[in-house]
Design a protein around this motif. Structure first.
Motif, PDB file in Angstrom:
ATOM      1  N   SER A   8       0.825  -1.210   0.000  1.00  0.00           N
ATOM      2  CA  SER A   8       0.000   0.000   0.000  1.00  0.00           C
ATOM      3  C   SER A   8       0.855   1.253   0.000  1.00  0.00           C
ATOM      4  O   SER A   8       0.374   2.335   0.279  1.00  0.00           O
ATOM      5  CB  SER A   8      -0.916  -0.004   1.233  1.00  0.00           C
ATOM      6  OG  SER A   8      -0.165   0.012   2.405  1.00  0.00           O
ATOM      7  N   ARG A   9       2.138   1.101  -0.320  1.00  0.00           N
ATOM      8  CA  ARG A   9       3.029   2.265  -0.353  1.00  0.00           C
ATOM      9  C   ARG A   9       3.215   2.706  -1.796  1.00  0.00           C
ATOM     10  O   ARG A   9       3.627   1.940  -2.642  1.00  0.00           O
ATOM     11  CB  ARG A   9       4.381   1.918   0.274  1.00  0.00           C
ATOM     12  CG  ARG A   9       5.332   3.096   0.319  1.00  0.00           C
ATOM     13  CD  ARG A   9       6.582   2.758   1.082  1.00  0.00           C
ATOM     14  NE  ARG A   9       6.286   2.612   2.500  1.00  0.00           N
ATOM     15  CZ  ARG A   9       7.182   2.215   3.395  1.00  0.00           C
ATOM     16  NH1 ARG A   9       8.398   1.935   3.037  1.00  0.00           N
ATOM     17  NH2 ARG A   9       6.853   2.101   4.668  1.00  0.00           N
ATOM     18  N   LEU A 113      -1.416   6.144  15.176  1.00  0.00           N
ATOM     19  CA  LEU A 113      -2.147   6.064  13.906  1.00  0.00           C
ATOM     20  C   LEU A 113      -2.127   4.658  13.321  1.00  0.00           C
ATOM     21  O   LEU A 113      -3.127   4.191  12.765  1.00  0.00           O
ATOM     22  CB  LEU A 113      -1.552   7.039  12.887  1.00  0.00           C
ATOM     23  CG  LEU A 113      -1.920   8.511  13.015  1.00  0.00           C
ATOM     24  CD1 LEU A 113      -1.265   9.303  11.896  1.00  0.00           C
ATOM     25  CD2 LEU A 113      -3.422   8.699  12.988  1.00  0.00           C
ATOM     26  N   ILE A 114      -1.003   3.976  13.448  1.00  0.00           N
ATOM     27  CA  ILE A 114      -0.921   2.621  12.897  1.00  0.00           C
ATOM     28  C   ILE A 114      -1.872   1.694  13.645  1.00  0.00           C
ATOM     29  O   ILE A 114      -2.530   0.844  13.043  1.00  0.00           O
ATOM     30  CB  ILE A 114       0.517   2.087  12.942  1.00  0.00           C
ATOM     31  CG1 ILE A 114       1.390   2.880  11.983  1.00  0.00           C
ATOM     32  CG2 ILE A 114       0.557   0.612  12.586  1.00  0.00           C
ATOM     33  CD1 ILE A 114       2.826   2.413  11.936  1.00  0.00           C
ATOM     34  N   GLY A 115      -1.957   1.851  14.957  1.00  0.00           N
ATOM     35  CA  GLY A 115      -2.892   1.043  15.724  1.00  0.00           C
ATOM     36  C   GLY A 115      -4.330   1.283  15.295  1.00  0.00           C
ATOM     37  O   GLY A 115      -5.125   0.339  15.190  1.00  0.00           O
ATOM     38  N   THR A 116      -4.664   2.551  15.028  1.00  0.00           N
ATOM     39  CA  THR A 116      -6.014   2.863  14.552  1.00  0.00           C
ATOM     40  C   THR A 116      -6.263   2.251  13.184  1.00  0.00           C
ATOM     41  O   THR A 116      -7.339   1.699  12.913  1.00  0.00           O
ATOM     42  CB  THR A 116      -6.210   4.385  14.491  1.00  0.00           C
ATOM     43  OG1 THR A 116      -5.958   4.956  15.785  1.00  0.00           O
ATOM     44  CG2 THR A 116      -7.632   4.729  14.062  1.00  0.00           C
ATOM     45  N   LEU A 117      -5.273   2.338  12.305  1.00  0.00           N
ATOM     46  CA  LEU A 117      -5.402   1.740  10.979  1.00  0.00           C
ATOM     47  C   LEU A 117      -5.600   0.233  11.078  1.00  0.00           C
ATOM     48  O   LEU A 117      -6.439  -0.352  10.375  1.00  0.00           O
ATOM     49  CB  LEU A 117      -4.162   2.055  10.138  1.00  0.00           C
ATOM     50  CG  LEU A 117      -4.121   1.487   8.712  1.00  0.00           C
ATOM     51  CD1 LEU A 117      -5.306   2.006   7.892  1.00  0.00           C
ATOM     52  CD2 LEU A 117      -2.810   1.837   8.033  1.00  0.00           C
ATOM     53  N   MET A 118      -4.853  -0.418  11.957  1.00  0.00           N
ATOM     54  CA  MET A 118      -4.997  -1.862  12.138  1.00  0.00           C
ATOM     55  C   MET A 118      -6.384  -2.199  12.689  1.00  0.00           C
ATOM     56  O   MET A 118      -7.036  -3.140  12.229  1.00  0.00           O
ATOM     57  CB  MET A 118      -3.916  -2.386  13.082  1.00  0.00           C
ATOM     58  CG  MET A 118      -2.498  -2.260  12.544  1.00  0.00           C
ATOM     59  SD  MET A 118      -1.253  -2.863  13.715  1.00  0.00           S
ATOM     60  CE  MET A 118      -1.541  -4.634  13.637  1.00  0.00           C
ATOM     61  N   THR A 133       3.933  -2.426   6.433  1.00  0.00           N
ATOM     62  CA  THR A 133       4.161  -1.383   5.430  1.00  0.00           C
ATOM     63  C   THR A 133       4.539  -0.052   6.049  1.00  0.00           C
ATOM     64  O   THR A 133       5.412   0.654   5.545  1.00  0.00           O
ATOM     65  CB  THR A 133       2.895  -1.209   4.566  1.00  0.00           C
ATOM     66  OG1 THR A 133       2.591  -2.445   3.918  1.00  0.00           O
ATOM     67  CG2 THR A 133       3.083  -0.118   3.520  1.00  0.00           C
ATOM     68  N   HIS A 134       3.877   0.286   7.152  1.00  0.00           N
ATOM     69  CA  HIS A 134       4.084   1.612   7.748  1.00  0.00           C
ATOM     70  C   HIS A 134       4.874   1.563   9.052  1.00  0.00           C
ATOM     71  O   HIS A 134       4.841   2.517   9.835  1.00  0.00           O
ATOM     72  CB  HIS A 134       2.717   2.271   7.993  1.00  0.00           C
ATOM     73  CG  HIS A 134       1.889   2.419   6.760  1.00  0.00           C
ATOM     74  ND1 HIS A 134       2.234   3.241   5.713  1.00  0.00           N
ATOM     75  CD2 HIS A 134       0.714   1.825   6.403  1.00  0.00           C
ATOM     76  CE1 HIS A 134       1.311   3.164   4.759  1.00  0.00           C
ATOM     77  NE2 HIS A 134       0.395   2.314   5.158  1.00  0.00           N
TER      78      HIS A 134
END
Length: 366
Positions: A8-9, A113-118, A133-134
């Motif tokens: 997704s990058r 933010l990564i935790g929210t995305l997950m 990815t992030h």
């Protein structure tokens, strides 16, 4: 192809400039971003654990080259600093599994933010791939990689900064963090099938088996969780696609604001190839979608070469495995893709001026 298997990058050389503190996201100025940073959450956990053990953290932080007021003045610390601090804390506390304790403090919220995305990814596989990815938003000294082989999935964690302090502790911290976030997504009763850790077998493995609730294999070449690949297809209850899209947009904007660093990216890719037992310049260039000669020119402009990066990475891994495991020279030479142990010994002597066996003996005598 499942969505979690695709990248997704958009731009391979983009770099993030946000980091996390107590679950919130704060922006850094681009110029202040170190190339081997780790977010400060783990440093806070080290301090909290020491205090709970009745140990004054001030002197330990000072020995590590920092201070306990760092939480008020900084948003990141170096990857090496975290390893050095964790190692000193483990020694002072007399706790061989200190890195495990730090990782147990991690939650989806602590990943910002990564935790929210997950949390709002469609499937568990999408969530794990988002973390891989992030991951640079959290840690620019190690990489996370998801590999699916038939019915088995492996999520690995491998430092790529050469000769990093406290690598074994970094790795067990990361394995515990990965376990916690997967339990947040799959339920508190979830367990991996197997856990791999690149460290000496501890005198008492009970803290590891009790936390992971799974067989733990020590003396491995990298840290990893192993579990059935079908788990990746599991839907995440309550995931909101609107929140997911909004958060992913914010992450991409953070990443797009950072200048490229080819050397750092090549270190990551070389480490990835070593995890998969493949390391060639043309393969790395292909992954980065550039020609070999272009890659060579870019690295030269940054004052290095592909060979130098590959050798530094190999040396760092060699020292880690010599210090933190009982793997034989034959096993280590195979991991590092040498044709035979004699070739590994020759290269190690060229890099360090001593043999692997002598270096290991010296480290164990300290």
């Amino acid at each position: 192809m499942p969505s979690y298997m695709s990248s997704s990058r958009d731009k391979i050389f983009q770099r993030p400039h946000n980091c996390l503190m107590n679950g919130s996201t704060r922006s850094l100025s681009i110029g202040s971003m170190p190339y081997n940073f780790v977010h400060i959450h783990s440093i806070q956990s080290v301090c909290d654990i020491l205090l709970e053990m009745g140990i004054d953290p001030d002197s330990i932080f000072e020995k590590a080259g920092t201070h306990t007021q760092i939480f008020e003045t900084a948003e990141t610390v170096s990857f090496a600093m975290l390893g050095r601090l964790t190692a000193l804390a483990a020694e002072q506390a007399g706790c061989a599994h200190f890195g495990l304790l730090v990782g147990q403090r991690a939650t989806l919220a602590s990943l910002g933010l990564i935790g929210t995305l997950m949390r709002h990814s469609e499937t568990v596989g999408d969530a794990v791939q988002a973390l891989a990815t992030h991951h640079d938003l959290l840690n620019r000294g190690a990489m996370i990689e998801l590999i699916v082989d038939g019915g088995v999935a492996t999520v690995s964690y491998a430092p790529y900064e050469p000769e990093t302090d406290g690598v074994a502790l970094h790795c067990e911290r990361a394995a515990a963090t990965l376990t916690n976030v997967l339990r947040s997504l799959c339920g508190a009763t979830w367990n991996p099938d197997e856990v791999l850790l690149p460290r000496l077998h501890p005198p008492d493995p009970t803290p590891y088996t009790s936390f992971f609730r799974a067989p733990v294999r020590f003396e491995q070449e990298f840290a990893a969780l192993v579990f059935p690949a079908r788990l990746l297809r599991r839907s995440i209850d309550g995931a909101n696609p609107l929140i997911r899209a909004s958060v992913e947009g914010r992450i991409r904007r953070f990443e797009a604001a950072i200048p490229s660093d080819v050397t750092d990216e090549v270190r990551r890719r070389v480490r990835s190839r070593l995890v998969q037992n493949r390391i060639e310049k043309d393969q790395v260039a292909q992954i980065l979608a550039i020609h070999q000669r272009t890659l060579g020119r870019w690295l030269k402009a940054e004052g290095t070469t592909f060979r130098s990066i590959a050798n530094q990475t190999r040396l760092g891994i060699a020292k880690q495995l010599l210090a933190d495991t009982e793997m034989s020279l034959a096993q280590i030479s195979s991991v590092l893709e040498f044709s035979e142990p004699a070739a590994f010994t020759h290269a190690f002597r060229r890099w360090t001026g001593t043999t692997p066996s002598a270096w290991r003996k010296e480290q164990r005598a300290r």
